[in-house]
Design a protein around this motif. Sequence first.
Motif, PDB file in Angstrom:
ATOM      1  N   ASN A 131       0.830  -1.200   0.000  1.00 56.19           N
ATOM      2  CA  ASN A 131       0.000   0.000   0.000  1.00 56.19           C
ATOM      3  C   ASN A 131       0.866   1.251   0.000  1.00 56.19           C
ATOM      4  OD1 ASN A 131       0.948   0.424   2.560  1.00 56.19           O
ATOM      5  ND2 ASN A 131      -0.932  -0.210   3.595  1.00 56.19           N
ATOM      6  N   GLY A 132       0.226   2.403  -0.099  1.00 57.98           N
ATOM      7  CA  GLY A 132       0.937   3.670  -0.219  1.00 57.98           C
ATOM      8  C   GLY A 132       1.905   3.917   0.915  1.00 57.98           C
ATOM      9  N   LYS A 133       1.457   3.649   2.144  1.00 57.40           N
ATOM     10  CA  LYS A 133       2.276   3.970   3.313  1.00 57.40           C
ATOM     11  C   LYS A 133       3.567   3.165   3.318  1.00 57.40           C
ATOM     12  CE  LYS A 133       1.830   4.397   8.283  1.00 57.40           C
ATOM     13  NZ  LYS A 133       1.892   3.184   9.067  1.00 57.40           N
ATOM     14  N   ASP A 134       3.446   1.839   3.132  1.00 54.26           N
ATOM     15  CA  ASP A 134       4.646   0.987   3.158  1.00 54.26           C
ATOM     16  C   ASP A 134       5.566   1.297   1.989  1.00 54.26           C
ATOM     17  OD1 ASP A 134       2.686  -1.850   4.285  1.00 54.26           O
ATOM     18  OD2 ASP A 134       3.658  -0.226   5.406  1.00 54.26           O
ATOM     19  N   SER A 135       4.964   1.533   0.822  1.00 51.27           N
ATOM     20  CA  SER A 135       5.788   1.836  -0.355  1.00 51.27           C
ATOM     21  C   SER A 135       6.568   3.114  -0.144  1.00 51.27           C
ATOM     22  CB  SER A 135       4.908   2.001  -1.583  1.00 51.27           C
ATOM     23  OG  SER A 135       4.093   0.891  -1.759  1.00 51.27           O
ATOM     24  N   LEU A 136       5.903   4.089   0.486  1.00 52.37           N
ATOM     25  CA  LEU A 136       6.544   5.380   0.703  1.00 52.37           C
ATOM     26  C   LEU A 136       7.777   5.237   1.589  1.00 52.37           C
ATOM     27  CD1 LEU A 136       5.497   7.975  -0.445  1.00 52.37           C
ATOM     28  CD2 LEU A 136       4.564   8.553   1.773  1.00 52.37           C
ATOM     29  N   VAL A 137       7.644   4.418   2.631  1.00 49.39           N
ATOM     30  CA  VAL A 137       8.769   4.197   3.549  1.00 49.39           C
ATOM     31  C   VAL A 137       9.956   3.607   2.785  1.00 49.39           C
ATOM     32  CG1 VAL A 137       9.528   2.765   5.479  1.00 49.39           C
ATOM     33  CG2 VAL A 137       7.357   3.951   5.615  1.00 49.39           C
ATOM     34  N   ILE A 138       9.651   2.628   1.940  1.00 55.52           N
ATOM     35  CA  ILE A 138      10.712   1.971   1.178  1.00 55.52           C
ATOM     36  C   ILE A 138      11.358   2.939   0.183  1.00 55.52           C
ATOM     37  CG2 ILE A 138      11.132   0.200  -0.574  1.00 55.52           C
ATOM     38  CD1 ILE A 138       8.956  -1.429   0.947  1.00 55.52           C
ATOM     39  N   LEU A 139      10.522   3.701  -0.544  1.00 60.48           N
ATOM     40  CA  LEU A 139      11.064   4.616  -1.556  1.00 60.48           C
ATOM     41  C   LEU A 139      11.880   5.724  -0.917  1.00 60.48           C
ATOM     42  CD1 LEU A 139       8.009   4.846  -3.965  1.00 60.48           C
ATOM     43  CD2 LEU A 139      10.139   3.637  -4.340  1.00 60.48           C
ATOM     44  N   GLN A 140      11.398   6.209   0.221  1.00 61.56           N
ATOM     45  CA  GLN A 140      12.144   7.258   0.905  1.00 61.56           C
ATOM     46  C   GLN A 140      13.491   6.731   1.370  1.00 61.56           C
ATOM     47  OE1 GLN A 140       9.445   9.061   3.777  1.00 61.56           O
ATOM     48  NE2 GLN A 140      10.824  10.804   3.877  1.00 61.56           N
ATOM     49  N   GLY A 141      13.475   5.488   1.895  1.00 61.17           N
ATOM     50  CA  GLY A 141      14.727   4.868   2.321  1.00 61.17           C
ATOM     51  C   GLY A 141      15.704   4.751   1.171  1.00 61.17           C
ATOM     52  N   ALA A 142      15.182   4.370   0.009  1.00 57.68           N
ATOM     53  CA  ALA A 142      16.044   4.239  -1.172  1.00 57.68           C
ATOM     54  C   ALA A 142      16.621   5.591  -1.558  1.00 57.68           C
ATOM     55  CB  ALA A 142      15.248   3.658  -2.329  1.00 57.68           C
ATOM     56  N   MET A 143      15.794   6.637  -1.470  1.00 57.82           N
ATOM     57  CA  MET A 143      16.244   7.973  -1.855  1.00 57.82           C
ATOM     58  C   MET A 143      17.333   8.469  -0.930  1.00 57.82           C
ATOM     59  SD  MET A 143      13.359  10.627  -3.072  1.00 57.82           S
ATOM     60  CE  MET A 143      11.755   9.881  -3.072  1.00 57.82           C
ATOM     61  N   GLU A 144      17.131   8.223   0.365  1.00 55.87           N
ATOM     62  CA  GLU A 144      18.062   8.812   1.329  1.00 55.87           C
ATOM     63  C   GLU A 144      19.321   8.009   1.529  1.00 55.87           C
ATOM     64  OE1 GLU A 144      15.929   9.806   4.849  1.00 55.87           O
ATOM     65  OE2 GLU A 144      14.518  11.047   3.759  1.00 55.87           O
ATOM     66  N   SER A 145      19.190   6.685   1.597  1.00 57.55           N
ATOM     67  CA  SER A 145      20.406   5.941   1.904  1.00 57.55           C
ATOM     68  C   SER A 145      20.751   4.870   0.895  1.00 57.55           C
ATOM     69  CB  SER A 145      20.282   5.314   3.294  1.00 57.55           C
ATOM     70  OG  SER A 145      19.054   4.635   3.373  1.00 57.55           O
ATOM     71  N   GLY A 146      20.033   4.812  -0.211  1.00 57.95           N
ATOM     72  CA  GLY A 146      20.321   3.777  -1.198  1.00 57.95           C
ATOM     73  C   GLY A 146      21.671   3.984  -1.858  1.00 57.95           C
ATOM     74  N   LYS A 147      22.443   2.901  -1.945  1.00 58.87           N
ATOM     75  CA  LYS A 147      23.732   2.996  -2.639  1.00 58.87           C
ATOM     76  C   LYS A 147      23.486   3.030  -4.138  1.00 58.87           C
ATOM     77  CE  LYS A 147      26.705  -0.201  -1.736  1.00 58.87           C
ATOM     78  NZ  LYS A 147      27.516  -1.154  -0.973  1.00 58.87           N
ATOM     79  N   ARG A 148      24.349   3.754  -4.842  1.00 61.44           N
ATOM     80  CA  ARG A 148      24.203   3.782  -6.285  1.00 61.44           C
ATOM     81  C   ARG A 148      25.412   3.142  -6.933  1.00 61.44           C
ATOM     82  NH1 ARG A 148      20.611   6.945  -3.375  1.00 61.44           N
ATOM     83  NH2 ARG A 148      19.364   8.319  -4.692  1.00 61.44           N
TER      84      ARG A 148
END
Lengths: 148, 342
Positions: B270-287
């Motif tokens: 759902n939106g809430k869980d997806s948002l947490v994951i996407l935000q995590g990727a944006m902030e600390s995801g390695k590239r």
Amino acid sequence: MKFCAVKQYFDDENNNNITSGASTTMIPLPNVESHPLAILITYCKKHLKIKANNADNKKETEKEMEQYEQELLKKVMPQELTELILAANYLNFKEALDFFCRAVASAIQNKSIEFVRKFFGLESDFELGEEEKLREEFAWSFEGVDED
Amino acid sequence: MESGTTTITTVDHDDDHDHGGGTAISDVHQDVIKTHILTRLDGATLASASCASSHLHALSTEEQLWREICSSAWPSIDHPRVRHVISSFPGGYRSFFSYSFPLLHHRSPPKHHHHYLAEIISAVDVHYKASLIFSKVQENETKSDWFLCSPFRFDLLGQKESVQTPIRHVGEDQAWLDHLEENLKLSWILIDPTGNRAVNVSSRSPVSVQHHWLTGDVQLRYSTVVSGGEDSSELVHCAVVVTCEGKVGGEMHVREVSMQVEDLEGKHLNGKDSLVILQGAMESGKRKKERKGEGKERFEEFLKMKGERKERKQRRERALDMACIATGLTIFVAFWSFILFR
């Protein structure tokens, strides 16, 4: 127009109405070394020759010019490119400047920081910790670089 | 033109230079470096050049250079809203490129976030060979209850909308599907306007291309696998799907460009869980820089894990069924034994 700086010198002379009694004219070029100048003159002559040979066929001119440029690059040392750029810039020789800058850009394409430093004769002059921070910011770009 | 010979004199500076024999790049006028050399470099090379010395760093960090590189990679970022957002990033276009160009390689669990995402901007570009065939920017609010509770899905095209492309439908064979896989590239950049972060959730090249025999549609997936929960083995994938349709011999239309987040059990988050994951990727995801076939490998690994989990679940259910039947049978036998042998 090639060697605009030289042409400018001639124009200035004409404007000052200097009559040449002597059979030779000396043009001082203090910022250009003899070796890069020789290469630039050869480049210019070749360019004019190719253009004259293929007067109507622009594509053929480009193709032949490209072939000549590839051959030339094999003979020029990478470190000489900086001198050639300086000379071409001073002489206001746009085509040559463009060509040598292109050559420099493709020489350092996808290479490591150390290679770029060696190529340009640079030393790291960053503050302590500054370089680490930069390397961290661009960590992803240092993977998969070509071997030096 | 005067008659007579002309001599050109130059001076040999071999001993005079204080750079120790040879001209250095710092002798070249900075305008020449900027306009003729740096403009010809790609993002990664420009990054290397900016780390070489403080002089080159000053020249390479010019916004205009990075703006050109970003613009040519992703034409959608010329949208006024996106331009405005990027200009407020601390590192400007340079940092935006760093966030969005490499592939996402996020495997660490999401950390606690300090700000709530009120809005996400999506900037999507689809290229076929070297030409742009689709480009769109969409702003989605992420605060409402409706968004948070319903299954997460971003759709760039409406139900009846479709976009014409110059791709010719050659024939429904594997060679053509492989051709699409090689040449149809997609980039989906998610931008957080308040947190000044961005991430590219697409795998750039498709991880799978499928042809539906019934509808004639071609479905291309550009998925990235990321960490989904506290446990690092919990993975989810951001499924970016492009559906194209067209008749053989005619031109293809793009009918759907969408994104959802799916977990290992095939459930759409759902939106809430997806948002947490996407935000995590944006902030600390390695590239990481794109390595050919890497996205596809990770997606196939994800599918394998998904299959294994499904199998384990089925085995557990079968075991449970067996246990229920055994218990029922035992009760039945016990009951009749009791009745008959009383």
